[in-house]
Design an enzyme around this catalytic site. Structure first.
Site, PDB file in Angstrom:
ATOM      1  N   GLY A   1      13.241 -29.998   2.163  1.00 56.36           N
ATOM      2  CA  GLY A   1      12.882 -30.839   1.223  1.00 56.36           C
ATOM      3  C   GLY A   1      13.889 -30.795   0.225  1.00 56.36           C
TER       4      GLY A   1
ATOM      5  CG  ASN B   1       4.324 -31.265   0.741  1.00 58.48           C
ATOM      6  OD1 ASN B   1       3.910 -32.037   1.382  1.00 58.48           O
ATOM      7  ND2 ASN B   1       3.843 -30.195   0.231  1.00 58.48           N
TER       8      ASN B   1
ATOM      9  CD  GLU C   1       4.086 -27.020  -3.119  1.00 54.85           C
ATOM     10  OE1 GLU C   1       4.645 -28.184  -2.846  1.00 54.85           O
ATOM     11  OE2 GLU C   1       2.906 -26.947  -2.910  1.00 54.85           O
TER      12      GLU C   1
ATOM     13  CG  HIS D   1      -3.228 -35.759  -7.103  1.00 51.43           C
ATOM     14  ND1 HIS D   1      -3.905 -36.747  -7.543  1.00 51.43           N
ATOM     15  CD2 HIS D   1      -2.058 -35.794  -7.775  1.00 51.43           C
ATOM     16  CE1 HIS D   1      -3.153 -37.564  -8.328  1.00 51.43           C
ATOM     17  NE2 HIS D   1      -1.884 -37.035  -8.428  1.00 51.43           N
TER      18      HIS D   1
ATOM     19  CG  HIS E   1      -0.952 -32.724  -5.579  1.00 47.81           C
ATOM     20  ND1 HIS E   1      -0.492 -33.639  -4.655  1.00 47.81           N
ATOM     21  CD2 HIS E   1      -0.036 -32.815  -6.674  1.00 47.81           C
ATOM     22  CE1 HIS E   1       0.686 -34.246  -5.236  1.00 47.81           C
ATOM     23  NE2 HIS E   1       0.698 -33.694  -6.690  1.00 47.81           N
TER      24      HIS E   1
ATOM     25  NE  ARG F   1       3.315 -29.502  -9.728  1.00 49.09           N
ATOM     26  CZ  ARG F   1       3.186 -30.913  -9.548  1.00 49.09           C
ATOM     27  NH1 ARG F   1       3.990 -31.599 -10.262  1.00 49.09           N
ATOM     28  NH2 ARG F   1       2.512 -31.332  -8.578  1.00 49.09           N
TER      29      ARG F   1
ATOM     30  N   GLY G   1       7.526 -38.837  -9.867  1.00 50.52           N
ATOM     31  CA  GLY G   1       8.615 -38.954 -10.518  1.00 50.52           C
ATOM     32  C   GLY G   1       9.302 -37.343 -10.950  1.00 50.52           C
TER      33      GLY G   1
ATOM     34  CD  GLU H   1       3.340 -38.682 -13.235  1.00 45.99           C
ATOM     35  OE1 GLU H   1       3.020 -37.510 -13.157  1.00 45.99           O
ATOM     36  OE2 GLU H   1       4.042 -39.342 -12.469  1.00 45.99           O
TER      37      GLU H   1
ATOM     38  NE  ARG I   1      -1.692 -34.355 -11.469  1.00 49.27           N
ATOM     39  CZ  ARG I   1      -0.326 -34.218 -11.031  1.00 49.27           C
ATOM     40  NH1 ARG I   1      -0.034 -33.501 -10.009  1.00 49.27           N
ATOM     41  NH2 ARG I   1       0.390 -35.268 -11.162  1.00 49.27           N
TER      42      ARG I   1
ATOM     43  CB  ALA J   1       7.309 -36.395  -4.578  1.00 55.94           C
TER      44      ALA J   1
HETATM   45  C1  SIN Z   1       1.447 -38.074  -8.879  1.00 56.12           C
HETATM   46  O1  SIN Z   1       2.402 -39.019  -8.770  1.00 56.12           O
HETATM   47  O2  SIN Z   1       0.386 -37.887  -9.192  1.00 56.12           O
HETATM   48  C2  SIN Z   1       1.957 -36.496  -8.210  1.00 56.12           C
HETATM   49  C3  SIN Z   1       2.939 -36.161  -9.039  1.00 56.12           C
HETATM   50  C4  SIN Z   1       2.867 -34.973  -9.204  1.00 56.12           C
HETATM   51  O3  SIN Z   1       2.381 -34.057  -8.651  1.00 56.12           O
HETATM   52  O4  SIN Z   1       3.963 -34.381  -9.932  1.00 56.12           O
END
Ligand code: SIN
Length: 512
Positions: free
Chosen positions: A12, A40, A353, A226, A329, A364, A47, A112, A272, A44
């Site tokens: 990865g 993983n 990870e 997530h 997630h 996170r 970003g 985000e 989250r 992704a």
């Molecule tokens: C997402 O795109 O919702 C996941 C991105 C992340 O977990 O950093």
């Protein structure tokens, strides 16, 4: 016998960043249990978080990371991450890495959950991980021996030093790869759960390999769920990025009522764990939850990967409702490392990870994980470069004669049990039950794993990873970040210390 300067396990982003940052005269082998493109990182969507706008500052990214992590983070690691990140990304951009830009060629910045500023860089819309891995692959693959479908069975550790790995290929042949340095870049463990955004191979092999070899693991109870995985026929079939909510989508129930209003001040962009628990609570009560994308402009152009995922699974985007559910997630915990990825075993490193430097704390912040892979991959390579070589004495290869196959539960059973007993909401009784069950399974396993069939070894690694996570979750008697205990619903300062899991029992220990 094959001898390298560096053996990297995994393919990865963190693996490729480490390889890319090593001097080109080092011999490097990259071993991966599937194809080179399976990780993983390749999935992704979100970003990379980095301070790029004039209105933003590293101290703001630092604060958001600490707040999301419930102030449980390693402050030094966070400060390094947010300060080094932008400079490193600029360096990669000068070497040709491209992010999505506006018509003036300025990098577009998304938003985000729990970020107080727009600071998420994307590539290929919602295919950022793939773009980054492909870029680093192009830069570094000429210098790397890529060995696919090569499954690492055990780490070889003698006199407190890791000197290599034992592997099995798809034809069942065993090999030893010796190295001055071994890097665990094995990724996460989301596929220990029945609902996950992760690739099916992400079952925590790094945790099991490290633990069986005597490495310390830490903060394993912190698994991020997530909130929005796409649902089809009651199953999670892929991720619907948080960036979709960042662009205006909201969570609604079957009557179109917004579910995050009044739950948290950030509403749909709340941390989250809070959003996941709200959806989980409602789904447990029989409600179906959807993402309403009515307010997202140019959805199909902005989110091509999600559009194609929805179409593949028969979701009609004209209705502007995407059915979602929470799922495993990201793992904040992992193999305990310092800033340079060093573990307590000499010359064994962990990155990405699989590792835990404490940078993510108890939860996170979105889009900090690709950044982590870049920033700490570079540091691991730096430390390896500084080290002098030492002679490697090969270890005799003894394959025990296996008369009996241990009686182990199926992968599906472990996944279902992890979801129901070590999932979004945990309790003393659910965790105790799981720990006992897994302990019993592991009693069946003796000595090193050589000589077992690949499926059996994979199952043992999976059960070992599930066991150490469940044990950590049982030991943390409080709720903090992603770890929620229904019997201890509040955080408790007395427990805020790190929970280190060390191999003590005869069951899982083995010696060369
Ligand atoms: C997402 O795109 O919702 C996941 C991105 C992340 O977990 O950093």
């Amino acid at each position: 016998m094959q001898v390298y300067d560096v053996v990297i396990i995994g393919s990865g982003l963190a693996a490729w960043m480490t390889a890319h940052s090593l001097p080109k005269n080092k011999t490097v082998a990259m071993l991966t249990k599937q194809s080179r493109w399976s990780s993983n990182s390749m999935l992704a969507q979100g970003g990379v978080a980095a301070v790029f706008s004039k209105e933003d500052h590293w101290s703001s990214h630092y604060r958001d990371t600490m707040t999301a992590g419930c102030e449980y983070n390693n402050e030094q690691a966070v400060e390094y991450l947010v300060k080094r990140g932008p400079a490193l990304i600029h360096e990669l951009m000068r070497s040709g890495l491209r992010f999505d830009c506006n018509e003036h060629n300025e990098v577009l910045l998304g938003r985000e959950g729990a970020h107080t500023c727009r600071r998420i860089l994307h590539a290929g819309g919602d295919a950022t991980g793939k773009a980054l891995v492909s870029f680093l692959y192009q830069q570094a693959h000429h210098y790397v021996d890529m060995i696919e479908y090569e499954k690492v069975q055990e780490l070889i550790v003698t006199d407190g030093r890791c000197v290599g790995v034992w592997t099995q290929n798809s034809a069942g042949e065993l090999s030893a790869y010796y190295a001055q340095h071994v890097v665990l870049a094995t990724g996460g463990c989301g596929a220990l759960y029945s609902y996950t955004s992760n690739t099916p191979e992400a079952v925590g092999n790094g945790l099991s390999l490290a633990y069986r070899a005597g490495a310390e693991l830490v903060d394993l109870e912190f698994i991020q769920f997530h909130p929005t995985l796409l649902v089809q026929n009651g199953k999670a079939v892929g991720l619907v990025s948080e960036a979709v909510r960042g662009e205006g989508a909201v969570l609604v129930n079957g009557h179109g009522e917004r579910i995050m209003k009044g739950v948290h001040e950030l509403e749909d962009l709340a941390p989250r764990d809070i959003v996941s628990r709200e959806i989980y609570k409602r789904m447990t009560n029989g409600e179906q939850i959807f993402l309403s994308i009515k307010n997202v402009k140019n959805f199909t152009k902005r989110f091509p990967t999600i559009t194609s995922l929805c179409r593949t699974h028969g979701i009609n985007l004209e209705k502007q409702l995407i059915p979602v559910m929470p799922g495993a997630h990201f793992h904040m915990g992992g193999v305990k490392v310092n800033m340079f990825g060093e573990t307590n075993i000499q010359r064994l490193y962990a990155v990405g990870e699989a590792a835990c430097s404490g940078v993510h704390g108890a939860n996170r912040l979105a889009s900090n994980s690709l950044l982590e892979g870049l920033v700490f991959g570079e540091l691991v390579a730096k430390r390896i470069t500084e080290r002098q070589d030492e002679p490697i004495i090969p270890v005799p290869f003894s394959v025990p004669f296996r008369q009996e196959v241990p009686l182990l539960p199926s992968k599906t059973y472990v996944q279902e049990m992890m979801m129901s007993h070590v999932g979004i909401v945990r309790s003393h009784s659910s965790l105790t039950r799981m720990v006992r069950l897994l302990e019993e399974c592991l009693k069946e396993v003796e000595g090193n794993l050589l000589g077992y069939k690949h499926e059996t070894i994979e199952c043992i690694h999976m059960i070992t990873a599930a066991y150490v996570i469940a044990k950590s979750a049982l030991e943390r008697e409080e709720s903090r970040g992603a770890h929620f205990r229904s019997d201890f619903p509040a955080a408790c300062p007395r427990w805020s210390k790190q929970k280190i899991i060390r191999q003590k029992e005869k069951v899982l220990a083995w010696k060369v």
